[in-house]
Design a protein around this motif. Structure first.
Motif, PDB file in Angstrom:
ATOM      1  N   GLU A  54      35.612  16.054   0.081  1.00  0.00           N
ATOM      2  CA  GLU A  54      34.465  16.968   0.198  1.00  0.00           C
ATOM      3  C   GLU A  54      33.643  16.959  -1.097  1.00  0.00           C
ATOM      4  N   MET A  55      34.352  16.976  -2.244  1.00  0.00           N
ATOM      5  CA  MET A  55      33.618  16.916  -3.516  1.00  0.00           C
ATOM      6  C   MET A  55      32.860  15.599  -3.648  1.00  0.00           C
ATOM      7  N   ALA A  56      33.501  14.517  -3.176  1.00  0.00           N
ATOM      8  CA  ALA A  56      32.842  13.205  -3.244  1.00  0.00           C
ATOM      9  C   ALA A  56      31.558  13.209  -2.418  1.00  0.00           C
ATOM     10  N   SER A  57      31.564  13.969  -1.316  1.00  0.00           N
ATOM     11  CA  SER A  57      30.355  14.017  -0.471  1.00  0.00           C
ATOM     12  C   SER A  57      29.194  14.650  -1.232  1.00  0.00           C
ATOM     13  N   TRP A  58      29.519  15.636  -2.104  1.00  0.00           N
ATOM     14  CA  TRP A  58      28.454  16.283  -2.881  1.00  0.00           C
ATOM     15  C   TRP A  58      27.827  15.284  -3.854  1.00  0.00           C
ATOM     16  N   MET A  59      28.673  14.359  -4.327  1.00  0.00           N
ATOM     17  CA  MET A  59      28.208  13.440  -5.368  1.00  0.00           C
ATOM     18  C   MET A  59      27.551  12.195  -4.783  1.00  0.00           C
ATOM     19  N   THR A  60      27.514  12.144  -3.471  1.00  0.00           N
ATOM     20  CA  THR A  60      26.866  11.011  -2.812  1.00  0.00           C
ATOM     21  C   THR A  60      25.450  11.431  -2.418  1.00  0.00           C
ATOM     22  N   ALA A  61      24.476  10.604  -2.735  1.00  0.00           N
ATOM     23  CA  ALA A  61      23.084  10.947  -2.394  1.00  0.00           C
ATOM     24  C   ALA A  61      22.981  11.178  -0.888  1.00  0.00           C
ATOM     25  N   PRO A  62      22.230  12.213  -0.461  1.00  0.00           N
ATOM     26  CA  PRO A  62      22.153  12.535   0.966  1.00  0.00           C
ATOM     27  C   PRO A  62      21.871  11.316   1.845  1.00  0.00           C
ATOM     28  N   ALA A  63      20.984  10.433   1.405  1.00  0.00           N
ATOM     29  CA  ALA A  63      20.620   9.279   2.240  1.00  0.00           C
ATOM     30  C   ALA A  63      21.766   8.287   2.384  1.00  0.00           C
ATOM     31  N   GLU A  64      22.726   8.382   1.470  1.00  0.00           N
ATOM     32  CA  GLU A  64      23.823   7.401   1.483  1.00  0.00           C
ATOM     33  C   GLU A  64      25.115   7.946   2.081  1.00  0.00           C
ATOM     34  N   ARG A  65      25.071   9.180   2.564  1.00  0.00           N
ATOM     35  CA  ARG A  65      26.300   9.786   3.080  1.00  0.00           C
ATOM     36  C   ARG A  65      26.680   9.229   4.453  1.00  0.00           C
ATOM     37  N   SER A  66      28.000   9.059   4.642  1.00  0.00           N
ATOM     38  CA  SER A  66      28.502   8.712   5.984  1.00  0.00           C
ATOM     39  C   SER A  66      28.383   9.948   6.867  1.00  0.00           C
ATOM     40  N   ALA A  67      28.602   9.770   8.152  1.00  0.00           N
ATOM     41  CA  ALA A  67      28.534  10.918   9.071  1.00  0.00           C
ATOM     42  C   ALA A  67      29.562  11.967   8.665  1.00  0.00           C
ATOM     43  N   GLU A  68      30.742  11.497   8.265  1.00  0.00           N
ATOM     44  CA  GLU A  68      31.803  12.431   7.856  1.00  0.00           C
ATOM     45  C   GLU A  68      31.393  13.184   6.588  1.00  0.00           C
ATOM     46  N   GLN A  69      30.791  12.459   5.666  1.00  0.00           N
ATOM     47  CA  GLN A  69      30.349  13.108   4.423  1.00  0.00           C
ATOM     48  C   GLN A  69      29.234  14.119   4.676  1.00  0.00           C
ATOM     49  N   GLU A  70      28.382  13.815   5.633  1.00  0.00           N
ATOM     50  CA  GLU A  70      27.311  14.774   5.962  1.00  0.00           C
ATOM     51  C   GLU A  70      27.911  16.089   6.443  1.00  0.00           C
ATOM     52  N   THR A  71      28.938  15.964   7.298  1.00  0.00           N
ATOM     53  CA  THR A  71      29.596  17.179   7.817  1.00  0.00           C
ATOM     54  C   THR A  71      30.245  17.952   6.677  1.00  0.00           C
ATOM     55  N   LEU A  72      30.917  17.209   5.789  1.00  0.00           N
ATOM     56  CA  LEU A  72      31.601  17.871   4.676  1.00  0.00           C
ATOM     57  C   LEU A  72      30.606  18.551   3.740  1.00  0.00           C
ATOM     58  N   ALA A  73      29.521  17.861   3.408  1.00  0.00           N
ATOM     59  CA  ALA A  73      28.540  18.416   2.466  1.00  0.00           C
ATOM     60  C   ALA A  73      27.812  19.621   3.062  1.00  0.00           C
ATOM     61  N   ALA A  74      27.663  19.614   4.386  1.00  0.00           N
ATOM     62  CA  ALA A  74      26.928  20.704   5.041  1.00  0.00           C
ATOM     63  C   ALA A  74      27.598  22.054   4.810  1.00  0.00           C
TER      64      ALA A  74
END
Ligand SMILES: Cc1cc2nc3c(=O)[nH]c(=O)nc-3n(C[C@H](O)[C@H](O)[C@H](O)COP(=O)(O)O)c2cc1C
Length: 202
Positions: A54-74
């Protein structure tokens, strides 16, 4: 614009909790006031423990997030948006095992976000939120306020301070497990203090 208030509740006992009763008193006192209220119950809608992905999702630019990372960052983005959209953050907090409910810690873990709500500098961390204040409504079985055994209020103040919320007041209902008379007196006193707070502020 009407003042915006974020009210967080965190009792295991839902609306029957004593901290929830203090939150309800706060809401009732606001009834005639022109305010915008957002409510979040971190027990009714529990947050999982924060994880590395989940923390890694925050550090990934929104445009580069996987679908899973988008859910986590949301998850964090939603909670952060609620804080950013408020002028006052009210925390209705039970004392559990000398600390805050772990569900509330999971909430803080998502709003204390480097680069978003605070940043590290050569002089230490600096809060990035401005113009917000906090109110703690604390419910406790025993008596701790103002003693070194009260590790809860300083912890809450430090976490809020980290993100720039330094103007924080606390109202206590203590001794709730020390007999009915003490409980009644303590709740009455806290409710009165909440009434004064709302009357002086809104
Ligand atoms: C799991 C648990 C742990 C508790 N730990 C403490 C404690 O460490 N110190 C204390 O004074 N009261 C403690 N209490 C009593 C609560 O602080 C008290 O019941 C208070 O009303 C809780 O707020 P709530 O009713 O909003 O849940 C504990 C209660 C529970 C359920």
């Amino acid at each position: 614009m009407a003042p915006r208030i974020l009210l967080i509740t965190s009792s295991l006992f839902g609306e029957n909790g004593q901290s929830s009763t203090l939150a309800a008193t706060f809401k009732a006192a606001l009834a005639e006031r022109d305010v915008q209220l957002i409510e979040r119950d971190v027990i009714a809608e529990p947050l999982p423990h924060l994880t590395g992905p989940e923390m890694a999702s925050w550090m990934t630019a929104p445009a580069e997030r996987s679908a899973e990372q988008e859910t986590l960052a949301a998850l964090s983005d939603t909670l952060l948006a609620e804080v950013e959209a408020s002028d006052l953050v009210v925390l209705a907090v039970p004392l559990y095992n000398l600390g805050i409910p772990s569900q509330l810690k999971a909430w803080f873990d998502r709003i204390l976000r480097a680069g978003k709500t605070f940043q590290y500098t050569e002089n230490g961390p600096v809060g990035l939120l401005e113009g917000k204040s906090g109110l703690i409504l604390a419910a406790r079985g025993g008596m701790y306020a103002g003693t070194e055994l009260d590790s809860q209020t300083p912890h809450l103040r430090h976490m809020l301070g980290l993100i720039g919320i330094n103007d924080v007041q606390a109202i206590y209902a203590e001794g709730l497990n020390m007999g009915d008379a003490r409980k009644q007196a303590s709740m009455d006193e806290a409710k009165q203090a909440i009434g004064h707070y709302v009357a002086s502020r809104f």
